[in-house]
Scaffold this motif. Structure first.
Motif, short mmCIF file in Angstrom:
data_model
loop_
_atom_site.label_atom_id
_atom_site.label_comp_id
_atom_site.label_asym_id
_atom_site.label_seq_id
_atom_site.Cartn_x
_atom_site.Cartn_y
_atom_site.Cartn_z
N GLU A 4 0.86 -1.18 0.00
CA GLU A 4 0.00 0.00 0.00
C GLU A 4 0.89 1.23 0.00
OE1 GLU A 4 -2.74 -0.15 3.26
OE2 GLU A 4 -3.56 -2.07 2.63
N GLY A 5 0.49 2.25 -0.75
CA GLY A 5 1.28 3.45 -0.85
C GLY A 5 2.32 3.42 -1.96
N GLN A 6 2.54 2.24 -2.55
CA GLN A 6 3.51 2.08 -3.64
C GLN A 6 3.06 2.91 -4.83
OE1 GLN A 6 6.33 -0.23 -3.66
NE2 GLN A 6 6.81 1.11 -5.36
N GLN A 7 4.00 3.54 -5.52
CA GLN A 7 3.72 4.32 -6.72
C GLN A 7 3.94 3.47 -7.96
OE1 GLN A 7 2.42 7.77 -5.22
NE2 GLN A 7 3.07 7.92 -7.32
N LEU A 8 3.00 3.50 -8.88
CA LEU A 8 3.14 2.91 -10.21
C LEU A 8 2.87 4.03 -11.20
CD1 LEU A 8 1.24 -0.51 -10.06
CD2 LEU A 8 3.68 -0.14 -10.07
N GLY A 9 3.90 4.60 -11.75
CA GLY A 9 3.71 5.74 -12.64
C GLY A 9 3.02 6.86 -11.88
N ALA A 28 -6.52 2.27 -6.58
CA ALA A 28 -5.42 3.23 -6.62
C ALA A 28 -5.98 4.63 -6.86
CB ALA A 28 -4.44 2.86 -7.73
N ALA A 29 -5.16 5.61 -6.51
CA ALA A 29 -5.50 7.01 -6.75
C ALA A 29 -4.71 7.49 -7.96
CB ALA A 29 -5.17 7.85 -5.53
N ASP A 30 -5.42 8.05 -8.94
CA ASP A 30 -4.78 8.69 -10.07
C ASP A 30 -4.34 10.07 -9.57
OD1 ASP A 30 -4.33 10.36 -12.35
OD2 ASP A 30 -5.53 9.00 -13.58
N SER A 83 -1.61 1.69 -19.44
CA SER A 83 -0.86 0.47 -19.15
C SER A 83 0.61 0.84 -19.10
CB SER A 83 -1.10 -0.61 -20.22
OG SER A 83 -0.60 -0.19 -21.47
N GLY A 84 1.39 -0.01 -18.49
CA GLY A 84 2.81 0.28 -18.42
C GLY A 84 3.60 -0.80 -17.73
N GLN A 85 4.88 -0.54 -17.64
CA GLN A 85 5.79 -1.42 -16.93
C GLN A 85 6.64 -0.56 -16.02
OE1 GLN A 85 7.93 -3.53 -20.02
NE2 GLN A 85 6.58 -5.28 -19.78
N ILE A 86 6.96 -1.11 -14.86
CA ILE A 86 7.79 -0.39 -13.92
C ILE A 86 8.67 -1.38 -13.17
CG2 ILE A 86 6.08 -0.45 -12.06
CD1 ILE A 86 6.99 2.47 -11.42
N GLU A 87 9.87 -0.98 -12.86
CA GLU A 87 10.77 -1.85 -12.11
C GLU A 87 10.74 -1.44 -10.64
OE1 GLU A 87 15.48 -2.65 -11.81
OE2 GLU A 87 14.62 -2.82 -13.81
N ILE A 88 10.44 -2.40 -9.79
CA ILE A 88 10.42 -2.19 -8.34
C ILE A 88 11.21 -3.31 -7.70
CG2 ILE A 88 8.99 -2.03 -6.27
CD1 ILE A 88 6.70 -1.12 -8.13
N TYR A 95 1.37 -3.55 -15.74
CA TYR A 95 0.07 -3.24 -15.16
C TYR A 95 -0.85 -2.62 -16.20
CZ TYR A 95 1.94 1.54 -14.85
OH TYR A 95 2.48 2.76 -15.14
N VAL A 96 -2.15 -2.75 -15.94
CA VAL A 96 -3.17 -2.09 -16.75
C VAL A 96 -4.08 -1.32 -15.79
CG1 VAL A 96 -3.13 -3.70 -18.69
CG2 VAL A 96 -4.69 -4.11 -16.80
N VAL A 97 -4.57 -0.18 -16.27
CA VAL A 97 -5.39 0.71 -15.45
C VAL A 97 -6.77 0.81 -16.09
CG1 VAL A 97 -5.60 3.02 -14.46
CG2 VAL A 97 -3.33 2.02 -14.83
#
Length: 114
Positions: A4-9, A28-30, A83-88, A95-97
Motif C-alpha cells: 500500500e502506498g507504492q507508486q506505479l507511474g 489506486a488514486a490517479d 498500461s505500463g511497466q515499472i521496475e520495483i 500493469y493495466v489501469v
C-alpha cells in the motif's frame, strides 16, 4: 504483491481489492486526475531473468492482450485507461489501469445476486 502506498507511474496503490489469474487488482488514486482507478498488476515472478526467451514471450503476450483490450468498445466493458511497466526492487511489473467500479467485479455481481 505490492505494498500500500507504492507508486506505479502516476498512480498510488491504496489497497488490494482482488487477486487471481496471474495477478492482483488494487484500488489506486490517479494523482493527476484525482480519481480512483483499478490497477491490475500481473504476477510474472515465475519467469526468471535467466530465462530471457520465456520473459520475452510473456512480455509479448501482455502487450498483445493489452492492445486487444484497448480496441474493444462495448457499453458493458470497462475501457483501458493506461498500461505500463515499472521496475520495483529489481523486478519488472506490468500493469493495466481501468476505471474503478464501485459495484465490484462481475464475479462479485454474479455470485452475490439473489
Amino acid at each position: 504483491m505490492l505494498a500500500e502506498g507504492q507508486q506505479l507511474g502516476g498512480y498510488r496503490l491504496l489497497h488490494r481489492i482482488g487477486s487471481g489469474g496471474r495477478g492482483h487488482v488494487y484500488l489506486a488514486a490517479d494523482m493527476l486526475l484525482r480519481q480512483y482507478v483499478a490497477i491490475r498488476v500481473f504476477d510474472i515472478q515465475d519467469v526468471t531473468s535467466s530465462d530471457s526467451s520465456a520473459s520475452q514471450e510473456v512480455d509479448s503476450l501482455l502487450k498483445h492482450g493489452t492492445s486487444a483490450i484497448a480496441g474493444l468498445e462495448h457499453p458493458h466493458l470497462l475501457p483501458l485507461l493506461d498500461s505500463g511497466q515499472i521496475e520495483i526492487a529489481l523486478a519488472q511489473h506490468t500493469y493495466v489501469v481501468m476505471p474503478f467500479c464501485q459495484e465490484g467485479s462481475l464475479t462479485c455481481l454474479l455470485y452475490t445476486s439473489d
